[in-house]
Write a protein that holds these residues in place. Sequence first.
Motif, PDB file in Angstrom:
ATOM      1  N   GLY A   6       0.487  -1.162  -0.034  1.00  0.00           N
ATOM      2  CA  GLY A   6      -0.349  -0.355   0.083  1.00  0.00           C
ATOM      3  C   GLY A   6       0.607   0.932  -0.274  1.00  0.00           C
ATOM      4  O   GLY A   6       0.295   1.850   0.159  1.00  0.00           O
ATOM      5  N   PRO A  11      -2.068   3.717  -9.706  1.00  0.00           N
ATOM      6  CA  PRO A  11      -1.771   3.854 -10.398  1.00  0.00           C
ATOM      7  C   PRO A  11      -0.895   4.102 -11.312  1.00  0.00           C
ATOM      8  O   PRO A  11      -1.345   5.166 -11.827  1.00  0.00           O
ATOM      9  CB  PRO A  11      -1.860   2.099 -11.031  1.00  0.00           C
ATOM     10  N   ASN A  41      -3.504  -2.869  -8.121  1.00  0.00           N
ATOM     11  CA  ASN A  41      -3.692  -2.403  -6.724  1.00  0.00           C
ATOM     12  C   ASN A  41      -2.368  -2.667  -5.959  1.00  0.00           C
ATOM     13  O   ASN A  41      -1.360  -3.239  -6.641  1.00  0.00           O
ATOM     14  CB  ASN A  41      -5.190  -3.496  -5.976  1.00  0.00           C
ATOM     15  N   GLU A  42      -2.986  -2.644  -4.660  1.00  0.00           N
ATOM     16  CA  GLU A  42      -1.542  -2.534  -3.845  1.00  0.00           C
ATOM     17  C   GLU A  42      -1.091  -3.843  -4.028  1.00  0.00           C
ATOM     18  O   GLU A  42       0.373  -4.129  -3.046  1.00  0.00           O
ATOM     19  CB  GLU A  42      -2.169  -2.164  -2.292  1.00  0.00           C
ATOM     20  N   ASN A  43      -1.854  -5.046  -4.120  1.00  0.00           N
ATOM     21  CA  ASN A  43      -1.328  -6.242  -4.007  1.00  0.00           C
ATOM     22  C   ASN A  43      -1.238  -6.742  -5.308  1.00  0.00           C
ATOM     23  O   ASN A  43      -0.386  -8.074  -5.665  1.00  0.00           O
ATOM     24  CB  ASN A  43      -2.383  -8.200  -3.613  1.00  0.00           C
ATOM     25  N   GLY A  63       0.892   0.622 -14.399  1.00  0.00           N
ATOM     26  CA  GLY A  63       1.146   0.331 -12.851  1.00  0.00           C
ATOM     27  C   GLY A  63       2.561   0.043 -12.421  1.00  0.00           C
ATOM     28  O   GLY A  63       3.275   1.000 -13.494  1.00  0.00           O
TER      29      GLY A  63
END
Length: 374
Positions: A6, A11, A41-43, A63
């Motif tokens: 996080g 992105p 996303n953060e993952n 990203g």
Amino acid sequence: MTVTAGVFAAPALAGAPGAGGGSGHGDRHRATQRAMEAAVNENAPGVTAQVKDKHGTWKSAAGIGDLERQSPRGAHDRYRVGSITKTFVSTVILQLAAEGELSLDDKVGRWLPGVVEGNRHDGDNITIRQLLNHTSGIYDVLTDPGYQEKMFTEKFLAHRYDTWTPEQQVAIAMRHEPDFDPGEGWNYSNTNYLLAGMIIKKVTGESYADEIKRRIIKPLDLDATSVPGTDPSMPKPSSRAYMKLAEAPDATFHDVTELNPTMAGASGGMISDAADLNRFYTALLRGKLLPKKQLAEMKTTVEQNPEKPDNRYGLGLVRRTTSCGTFVWGNGGDIQGSTSMTLATERGGHAISANFNSLEGDLITIRDAEFCGQ
């Protein structure tokens, strides 16, 4: 190093519709670009992809490729392809079959006597074909608790540079009972392809890596593709690769870019990029690497899961059905910090390869966006 999940809020885009192909060409892949951007996303920090179709080549990325430097993912990134390696290994085996050097119905014990034995495993009752389509019943070394502890927990950081031999890994698998009798079920087992690599060496006198280089990489000019052996580094251009080594929701991402590829070997140790993978699968499906008989063998599939009848597995080649009913062929692959997909239509006229620099990322939505415009 560890990177707190996080650490970025939005992105960064490393590509845009039309990248590599002009605005009109990019318009045809607008849904794919949107799906890529939505998947970040953060993952799943970053994604890179290339499409090859009758209109030409389109490539893009979205990203972040390096969380520490906040640099974008690259459209030309090389990456670890995981089990996509299996298609290369199977292609070599099928070439050897076409040359009369072996038969798919040869028993494993003929080529590797005494290797598949113990706890009800019996290589004299398992065929090479059953290795390649995962109907052998041989236990998957990746599910061994001790192996998992070294590979998928914090202990990985102390073992990431360990060198593994296929003999060591097969011996671990032999400590367990088989999943089922040969031919009586389906279960994905990386041990199958470690054995296939060993058979290539026994038949040819050369390593599976050398045979892949000689038979596939050089003839197709796959300049970004390599079988790195024990080399833990990644060639440039490439992004960093990230992985959580704990299941806690607040677990941090570890940078797992460097690792000894022998942990995967013939089951998943290769490096490539999206352009090379599209070229390989297009050539394969168009019959440029295998005679018709062997390509038909490769595309003879078995059911993987009764609950998902459209998911079928051939000889190192999967068949999937998109949301709009299109059959596509290819493979996918996961290895620490990297998840990849390559899929193409029946004759390779339309292909996409994509990669996330983590073990998470929505490749199915990207697939359907490209083939179905959704």
